[in-house]
Design a protein around this motif. Structure first.
Motif, mmCIF file in Angstrom:
data_model
loop_
_atom_site.group_PDB
_atom_site.id
_atom_site.type_symbol
_atom_site.label_atom_id
_atom_site.label_comp_id
_atom_site.label_asym_id
_atom_site.label_seq_id
_atom_site.Cartn_x
_atom_site.Cartn_y
_atom_site.Cartn_z
ATOM 1 N N THR A 10 41.491 -8.690 9.827
ATOM 2 C CA THR A 10 42.293 -9.896 9.632
ATOM 3 C C THR A 10 43.023 -9.771 8.316
ATOM 4 O O THR A 10 42.447 -9.324 7.323
ATOM 5 N N VAL A 12 45.504 -12.157 5.950
ATOM 6 C CA VAL A 12 46.234 -13.390 5.639
ATOM 7 C C VAL A 12 46.953 -13.134 4.318
ATOM 8 O O VAL A 12 46.312 -12.806 3.316
ATOM 9 N N THR A 18 49.155 -15.549 8.647
ATOM 10 C CA THR A 18 48.145 -14.666 9.238
ATOM 11 C C THR A 18 48.886 -13.576 9.995
ATOM 12 O O THR A 18 49.435 -13.819 11.068
ATOM 13 N N ASP A 21 44.967 -10.874 13.181
ATOM 14 C CA ASP A 21 43.901 -11.816 13.474
ATOM 15 C C ASP A 21 42.830 -11.113 14.321
ATOM 16 O O ASP A 21 43.028 -10.921 15.514
ATOM 17 N N GLN A 22 41.763 -10.679 13.689
ATOM 18 C CA GLN A 22 40.626 -10.078 14.408
ATOM 19 C C GLN A 22 41.050 -8.917 15.305
ATOM 20 O O GLN A 22 40.731 -8.893 16.496
ATOM 21 N N GLY A 225 49.874 -11.159 15.649
ATOM 22 C CA GLY A 225 48.720 -10.599 14.956
ATOM 23 C C GLY A 225 47.480 -10.406 15.800
ATOM 24 O O GLY A 225 46.453 -9.961 15.304
ATOM 25 N N LYS A 226 47.581 -10.729 17.101
ATOM 26 C CA LYS A 226 46.417 -10.564 17.984
ATOM 27 C C LYS A 226 46.703 -9.488 19.024
ATOM 28 O O LYS A 226 47.843 -9.326 19.461
#
Ligand code: ADP
Ligand code: ADP
Length: 240
Positions: A10, A12, A18, A21-22, A225-226
């Motif tokens: 992650t 930020v 962000t 994200d994960q 971001g995912k």
């Protein structure tokens, strides 16, 4: 060949964005992964985290035996020397010859001023630089200034410079985004044939699905971001 394992990454930024994200995935040694995503999806941030240029907010990255968050600056430099990088905008020194730019790829191994000038570089490195230029079919352009070459030729010089480094893992950021389709195809064909021949692990960002399908063994799709998808190319083709 190096393996890569990204776990729960992650990022930020200070302004609250962000960017990742994960994010979790692993690349096997020799695997060709395309990271597919629109502008702003987090591709560059991910590459910068892998290079250790950006510190993750949480999660971690392992490259071979290196766990990035645990490395001091000297270990980070050592790790980076194993990673090759190819950029969208080539990042050559325009006023220097193609040959001289390729020779600079050896600077990761030694910071000796001998490498700053072709005439004083060790013979073995000069020979290797010519071999790398030959591999990208640019032998005849060795002495030409980089900024007088076409975009496709400049990207091939950049690939030769990366080969000079003898990398175990290559990170490629939008390699054809600055090129016309024909030059882009030539660059991708060449890059991928080298990657296959040297069994390099490669992470290549692209924003065009068609190119991703043509070249990736595996496509990882990023959005906001995912990870939106993580699949082999055959599966994508079968669904059509
Ligand atoms: P891509 O490479 O897919 O275009 P980026 O990793 O550049 O995506 O950007 C992901 C998100 O993070 C975007 O919303 C972008 O604006 C933001 N971003 C990138 N770099 C920074 C930064 N240094 N500071 C703040 N936000 C950033
Ligand atoms: P590229 O197109 O090569 O991915 P970008 O144009 O997205 O590069 O970004 C160029 C630089 O600007 C990067 O270093 C990135 O971190 C930074 N950047 C991108 N978006 C932002 C943002 N929203 N705020 C601050 N810096 C940003």
């Amino acid at each position: 060949m190096l393996s890569l394992k990204i776990s729960g990454l992650t990022k930020v930024y200070l302004n609250g964005t962000t960017a990742l994200d994960q994010v979790s995935f692993s690349a096997q040694p020799g695997e060709g992964i395309v990271l597919l995503g629109a502008n702003g999806s987090g591709k560059s941030t991910l590459l910068r985290c892998i290079l250790g240029l950006e510190t993750a907010t949480s999660g971690d990255i392992c490259i071979g035996n290196w766990q990035i968050s645990q490395l001091n600056s000297q270990q980070l430099r050592q790790m980076r020397s194993q990673l090759g990088m190819v950029f969208q905008k080539f990042h050559l020194v325009g006023s220097l010859s193609a040959f001289h730019n390729v020779l600079h790829g050896a600077l990761g191994r030694s910071t000796s001023p001998r490498y700053w000038f072709p005439a004083t570089a060790p013979e073995i490195e000069r020979k290797r630089a010519m071999e790398c230029l030959d591999r990208v079919n640019l032998t005849h352009f060795a002495q030409q200034r980089a900024d007088t070459l076409s975009g496709g030729q400049q990207q091939r010089v950049a690939i030769a410079r990366t080969l000079m480094q003898n990398p175990k893992l290559i990170l490629v950021d939008e390699p054809v985004a600055s090129l016309d389709p024909q030059a882009g195809k030539e660059v991708m064909d060449l890059l991928w044939s080298i990657v296959r021949e040297q069994r390099l692990t490669v992470i290549c960002t692209l924003h065009q699905l068609a190119l991703a399908r043509e070249y990736g063994d595996r496509i990882i799709g990023l959005r906001d971001g995912k990870i939106q998808m993580d699949t082999t190319v055959n599966y994508l083709q079968d669904r059509d």
